[in-house]
Design an enzyme around this catalytic site. Structure first.
Site, mmCIF file in Angstrom:
data_model
loop_
_atom_site.group_PDB
_atom_site.id
_atom_site.type_symbol
_atom_site.label_atom_id
_atom_site.label_comp_id
_atom_site.label_asym_id
_atom_site.label_seq_id
_atom_site.Cartn_x
_atom_site.Cartn_y
_atom_site.Cartn_z
ATOM 1 N N CYS A 59 -7.098 -0.632 7.456
ATOM 2 C CA CYS A 59 -6.008 -1.207 6.660
ATOM 3 C C CYS A 59 -5.128 -2.103 7.521
ATOM 4 O O CYS A 59 -4.840 -1.788 8.677
ATOM 5 C CB CYS A 59 -5.159 -0.098 6.045
ATOM 6 S SG CYS A 59 -3.776 -0.742 5.093
ATOM 7 N N ASP A 61 -8.506 -1.927 3.088
ATOM 8 C CA ASP A 61 -7.318 -2.288 2.313
ATOM 9 C C ASP A 61 -6.598 -3.292 3.203
ATOM 10 O O ASP A 61 -5.821 -2.916 4.067
ATOM 11 C CB ASP A 61 -6.465 -1.026 2.099
ATOM 12 C CG ASP A 61 -5.221 -1.298 1.271
ATOM 13 O OD1 ASP A 61 -5.204 -2.285 0.511
ATOM 14 O OD2 ASP A 61 -4.256 -0.522 1.385
ATOM 15 N N SER A 93 0.863 -1.177 0.000
ATOM 16 C CA SER A 93 0.000 0.000 0.000
ATOM 17 C C SER A 93 0.899 1.226 0.000
ATOM 18 O O SER A 93 1.736 1.380 0.888
ATOM 19 C CB SER A 93 -0.862 0.017 1.261
ATOM 20 O OG SER A 93 -1.614 -1.164 1.340
ATOM 21 N N TRP A 105 -4.858 -7.357 3.964
ATOM 22 C CA TRP A 105 -4.125 -8.481 3.373
ATOM 23 C C TRP A 105 -3.818 -9.543 4.404
ATOM 24 O O TRP A 105 -4.012 -9.317 5.577
ATOM 25 C CB TRP A 105 -2.830 -7.962 2.734
ATOM 26 C CG TRP A 105 -1.916 -7.257 3.658
ATOM 27 C CD1 TRP A 105 -1.009 -7.823 4.507
ATOM 28 C CD2 TRP A 105 -1.782 -5.829 3.856
ATOM 29 N NE1 TRP A 105 -0.327 -6.863 5.186
ATOM 30 C CE2 TRP A 105 -0.785 -5.624 4.833
ATOM 31 C CE3 TRP A 105 -2.424 -4.713 3.308
ATOM 32 C CZ2 TRP A 105 -0.404 -4.352 5.270
ATOM 33 C CZ3 TRP A 105 -2.033 -3.460 3.744
ATOM 34 C CH2 TRP A 105 -1.043 -3.272 4.711
HETATM 35 P P1 FAD Z 1 6.725 -14.405 1.550
HETATM 36 O O1 FAD Z 1 7.964 -15.129 1.215
HETATM 37 O O2 FAD Z 1 5.760 -14.182 0.472
HETATM 38 O O3 FAD Z 1 6.032 -15.095 2.772
HETATM 39 C C1 FAD Z 1 4.801 -14.598 3.257
HETATM 40 C C2 FAD Z 1 4.174 -15.574 4.239
HETATM 41 O O4 FAD Z 1 3.837 -16.787 3.579
HETATM 42 C C3 FAD Z 1 5.073 -15.999 5.372
HETATM 43 O O5 FAD Z 1 5.012 -15.104 6.447
HETATM 44 C C4 FAD Z 1 4.521 -17.352 5.735
HETATM 45 O O6 FAD Z 1 3.419 -17.197 6.574
HETATM 46 C C5 FAD Z 1 4.063 -17.890 4.404
HETATM 47 N N1 FAD Z 1 5.111 -18.750 3.824
HETATM 48 C C6 FAD Z 1 5.952 -18.439 2.809
HETATM 49 N N2 FAD Z 1 6.764 -19.478 2.531
HETATM 50 C C7 FAD Z 1 6.438 -20.458 3.376
HETATM 51 C C8 FAD Z 1 6.907 -21.802 3.571
HETATM 52 N N3 FAD Z 1 7.897 -22.326 2.834
HETATM 53 N N4 FAD Z 1 6.319 -22.546 4.525
HETATM 54 C C9 FAD Z 1 5.319 -22.043 5.277
HETATM 55 N N5 FAD Z 1 4.833 -20.792 5.135
HETATM 56 C C10 FAD Z 1 5.374 -20.009 4.194
HETATM 57 N N6 FAD Z 1 3.050 -5.564 3.600
HETATM 58 C C11 FAD Z 1 3.697 -4.541 4.225
HETATM 59 O O7 FAD Z 1 4.655 -4.759 4.964
HETATM 60 N N7 FAD Z 1 3.300 -3.233 4.014
HETATM 61 C C12 FAD Z 1 2.260 -2.910 3.214
HETATM 62 O O8 FAD Z 1 1.941 -1.729 3.048
HETATM 63 C C13 FAD Z 1 1.563 -3.977 2.548
HETATM 64 N N8 FAD Z 1 0.507 -3.718 1.733
HETATM 65 C C14 FAD Z 1 -0.125 -4.752 1.104
HETATM 66 C C15 FAD Z 1 -1.202 -4.467 0.257
HETATM 67 C C16 FAD Z 1 -1.843 -5.488 -0.401
HETATM 68 C C17 FAD Z 1 -2.999 -5.184 -1.309
HETATM 69 C C18 FAD Z 1 -1.416 -6.828 -0.225
HETATM 70 C C19 FAD Z 1 -2.092 -7.955 -0.937
HETATM 71 C C20 FAD Z 1 -0.370 -7.116 0.631
HETATM 72 C C21 FAD Z 1 0.307 -6.086 1.294
HETATM 73 N N9 FAD Z 1 1.379 -6.356 2.119
HETATM 74 C C22 FAD Z 1 2.017 -5.317 2.769
HETATM 75 C C23 FAD Z 1 1.935 -7.729 2.272
HETATM 76 C C24 FAD Z 1 3.050 -7.940 1.221
HETATM 77 O O9 FAD Z 1 2.484 -7.982 -0.080
HETATM 78 C C25 FAD Z 1 3.817 -9.265 1.399
HETATM 79 O O10 FAD Z 1 2.909 -10.320 1.474
HETATM 80 C C26 FAD Z 1 4.676 -9.298 2.613
HETATM 81 O O11 FAD Z 1 5.576 -8.195 2.596
HETATM 82 C C27 FAD Z 1 5.491 -10.597 2.694
HETATM 83 O O12 FAD Z 1 6.232 -10.762 1.508
HETATM 84 P P2 FAD Z 1 7.539 -11.661 1.464
HETATM 85 O O13 FAD Z 1 7.823 -11.961 0.042
HETATM 86 O O14 FAD Z 1 8.623 -11.042 2.259
HETATM 87 O O15 FAD Z 1 7.103 -12.970 2.215
#
Ligand code: FAD
Length: 690
Positions: free
Chosen positions: A643, A688, A450, A690
């Protein structure tokens, strides 16, 4: 009757117009989207191909088409998996198709010895995904009409339906529900149940597995299919390109498309074509030792990208080097990581999901979701390629026994390489055809954030506020670390000249393919959202955004401060913010004081610190304490925004709000809930989450 020349000319024009209308211009090679050619260049897709699904199926000898309505790629992946399974278990001639690429006014001519599957994600507030909008409007429209004109129109159509949704949203799985209803109304025959997967409960994969087996049984019976022993057949062929090296200019080393490869990247930038954006600034926001949160400003100057306050930015991540190594090592490709290969679809309707020629390293680093949870079905598929019989038996058991699978894998946060390593007791898995990974792993997805800035204040600089994903795993030295946020963290470290660029033992190819991301760049695109301030700044706003849920509200408050500076009358602006401790994770604490200079007492930040006293205080408690004022502001048509965490916080806030309304208006809680629903419908309540 006799026609004179003018009549014939007029009739001719009408006829041409009608053909143009029904064929959407395909006869003239006109594509429906003015940007289609730019997409085509970006995608390598062919312009001007037929939008007639019947023709396409006949040409390619298919009797089963699986349409997907997908935003992030999950529905598309499920569609591919069904296609694969239908072929290997039942000998169905399957194809996968993007809803956007076909017309539907001839669905009534689909013969009854064929089957159509719909795998449909519901997006946001019950909307169709972008690629399903046209289909959805057509099939649920009041005046839907078909080419043959039989009655009921779709009496010959056999279909199967599965939806992907999230029960924390109001309109849970409304796409599959509404499409199913519309198809029923048109007389189509559904085979099996209309399945529903729930991302909110975290059961999407198991919901899908539980739905598909009875569906296959029903389909086999209906179509008289014989089940056979499923033998793995690769969808893609891997061709060694011995005459090419990583230095050959035509080899993709992670460039997302041809323009990026040739150094001619240009807009429109979108979900097929990222902008390689410079990072203007990045810094740490927390002062806690073991938790991190970053603020990042992404520069979109000169890109033609634009945004509005409340929109989302997509970050295209890169897998970390240690995970790329782990993956290539366990499947025995470490030595060949830089060999150049081409991927060929062995099946005319399959699409190679990334550009080639390329290298194993580039595929694994830039295109495959190698760190995600492992699908149980994929484990079952890989059993056949186990290094020995003992491991094979264990994989087969994991693949078929749901309880066993979850008890063995659940607590460990395994990704595919860690799982293969553990189950195989360290033996290498050199027999798995690489095609299986392209089919069985998801495409590496952009992550959304966001936008935490105001486009009125900084139209060419997009702010991100992201908490770094990290979770301690019992019995493992290194914690689980999220893909995108740790990549962003490493970029921040590098930009600030931090002596420890790989703080958690994570390394990244931060310079990107051929150093194209050097100088601190990150690939991005912008996604429009409906999360918006009222157009009249005098309207009061109430915002609830604990943790990183504060992100869009920093943008909202920035914007209102600017509007006040510009002389506008700005209404009451209340933010409910929650975190653990004022001294650790109170985001933007000092900035709020700045905005107060412009907004005066109309701005108030109400805080809830959950770990400062023995009693845990959350934003919803603070809301309750302020019932009276909130009730009054809502009667003045205040806008209410939530949010952040969808699973718990947003639900509780919703409930508390209904209670507040019930109290202040002297009505029942049920009535209060109804009023909140109506506020949603009128956009006076916006989420908003997630
Ligand atoms: P990922 O690697 O994608 O992991 C995310 C989660 O998936 C983990 O915490 C875990 O629970 C699970 N997971 C992943 N791999 C495994 C595995 N091997 N085994 C078990 N569980 C697993 N985030 C913010 O910080 N700020 C924002 O403003 C924000 N806005 C958003 C707005 C929208 C519309 C949406 C959809 C999401 C938003 N997010 C925001 C969340 C962001 O998109 C990400 O999902 C978040 O930052 C995590 O991403 P990552 O790739 O670091 O983690």
């Amino acid at each position: 009757a006799e026609f004179d020349t003018l009549d014939i000319v007029v009739l001719g024009v009408i006829l041409l117009g009608t053909i143009a209308y029904f064929t959407k211009g395909t006869l003239w090679g006109i594509t429906k989207d003015p940007y289609a050619n730019a997409f085509a260049n970006a995608n390598g897709a062919k312009a001007g191909r037929s939008r007639n699904i019947l023709e396409k199926m006949d040409e390619t000898g298919k009797n089963c088409v699986i349409f997907y309505g997908s935003q992030t790629g999950t529905a598309e992946d499920y569609a591919s998996r069904l296609a694969k399974e239908g072929k290997s278990r039942f000998g169905l001639e399957t194809m996968v198709a993007d809803l956007e690429e076909y017309d539907f006014d001839n669905l009534d001519a689909m013969p009854s010895d064929k089957v159509v599957m719909f795998i449909l994600a519901t997006y946001g507030e019950g909307e169709p995904t972008d690629n399903a909008v046209e289909f959805y409007e057509f099939i649920t429209g009041d005046d839907v009409s078909f080419s043959e004109g039989s009655d009921p129109a779709l009496q010959n159509l056999n279909y199967v339906a599965f939806g992907l949704g999230n029960n924390t949203y109001e309109h849970y799985n409304s796409m599959v529900r509404n499409v199913d209803k519309a198809l029923q109304k048109l007389g189509a025959n559904r085979i099996g149940e209309a399945g529903e997967g729930d991302d909110g409960a975290g059961t999407m994969e198991e919901d899908f597995l539980a739905w598909k087996d009875p569906m296959w049984a029903a389909l086999a019976e209906k179509m008289g299919l014989e089940e056979r022993e499923a033998v793995y057949e690769p969808t893609f062929g891997i061709v060694d390109r011995e005459n090419l090296t990583v230095d050959s200019p035509e080899v993709y080393l992670g460039e997302p498309n041809k323009m990026h490869l040739e150094g001619t990247a240009k807009g429109p930038f979108n979900s097929h074509n990222p902008y390689i954006a410079p990072i203007a600034e990045s810094r740490e926001l927390f002062s806690a030792k073991d938790r991190n949160c970053i603020h990042m400003d992404v520069d979109i100057n000169g890109s033609n990208l634009s945004y509005q306050t409340g929109d989302h930015i997509a970050i295209w991540p890169t897998n970390s080097g240690d995970e790329v190594d782990r993956f290539l090592d366990i499947i025995g490709l470490k030595e060949k990581r830089n060999n150049v290969i081409s991927i060929k679809a062995l099946e005319p309707t399959a699409k190679v999901p990334f550009p080639t020629p390329t290298t194993y390293d580039a595929i694994v680093r830039y295109h495959l979701e190698i760190c995600a949870p492992v699908s149980r079905q994929f484990v079952a598929t890989l059993a056949a390629f186990a290094p020995n019989d003992e491991v094979k038996a264990e994989m087969a058991r994991l693949g078929s026994d749901k309880e066993y699978f979850h008890s063995k894998t659940g607590p460990h946060f395994y990704n595919i390489a860690r799982l293969l390593d553990t189950v195989g007791k360290g033996e290498k898995w050199t027999n798995i055809p690489f095609s299986a990974f392209i089919e069985g792993l998801n495409k590496l997805q952009p992550r959304y954030y966001s936008i935490s800035s105001s486009s009125l204040v900084q139209p060419k600089k997009i702010s991100i506020t992201a908490v770094i994903e990290s979770q301690a795993i019992p019995g493992r030295k290194d914690p689980f670390r999220g893909v995108a946020t740790n990549y962003l963290f490493a970029l921040k470290q590098k930009q600030n000249g931090d002596p420890n660029p790989s703080p958690f033992g994570k390394t990244y190819a931060l310079n990107g393919p051929r150093n194209k991301f050097d100088g601190i760049h990150v690939p991005v695109h912008v996604r429009h959202s409906n999360f918006k301030l009222p157009s009249d700044p005098a309207k009061p706003v109430i915002m609830v955004g604990p943790g990183t849920g504060v992100a869009p509200f920093r943008g909202f408050i920035q914007e209102r401060a600017k509007q006040a500076q510009n002389g506008a009358t700005v209404g009451r602006t209340i933010l409910f913010f929650g975190c653990r401790k004022r001294s650790e994770d109170f985001l933007y604490e000092s900035e709020w004081e700045e905005y107060k200079k412009a907004l005066g007492d109309s701005l108030e930040i109400v805080t809830a610190f959950s770990r400062e006293s023995s009693k845990k205080v959350y934003v919803q408690h603070r809301l309750k304490e302020r019932s009276k004022e909130i009730g009054e502001l809502l009667s003045q048509k205040a806008y209410f925004y939530v949010c952040g965490d969808a699973a718990h916080m947003a639900r509780e806030v919703n409930t508390v709000l209904a209670q507040i309304i019930a109290e202040s208006r002297g009505v029942s809680e049920t009535k209060g809930e109804e009023i909140v629903k109506n506020m949603r419908a009128a956009n006076q309540y916006q989420e908003d989450v997630w």
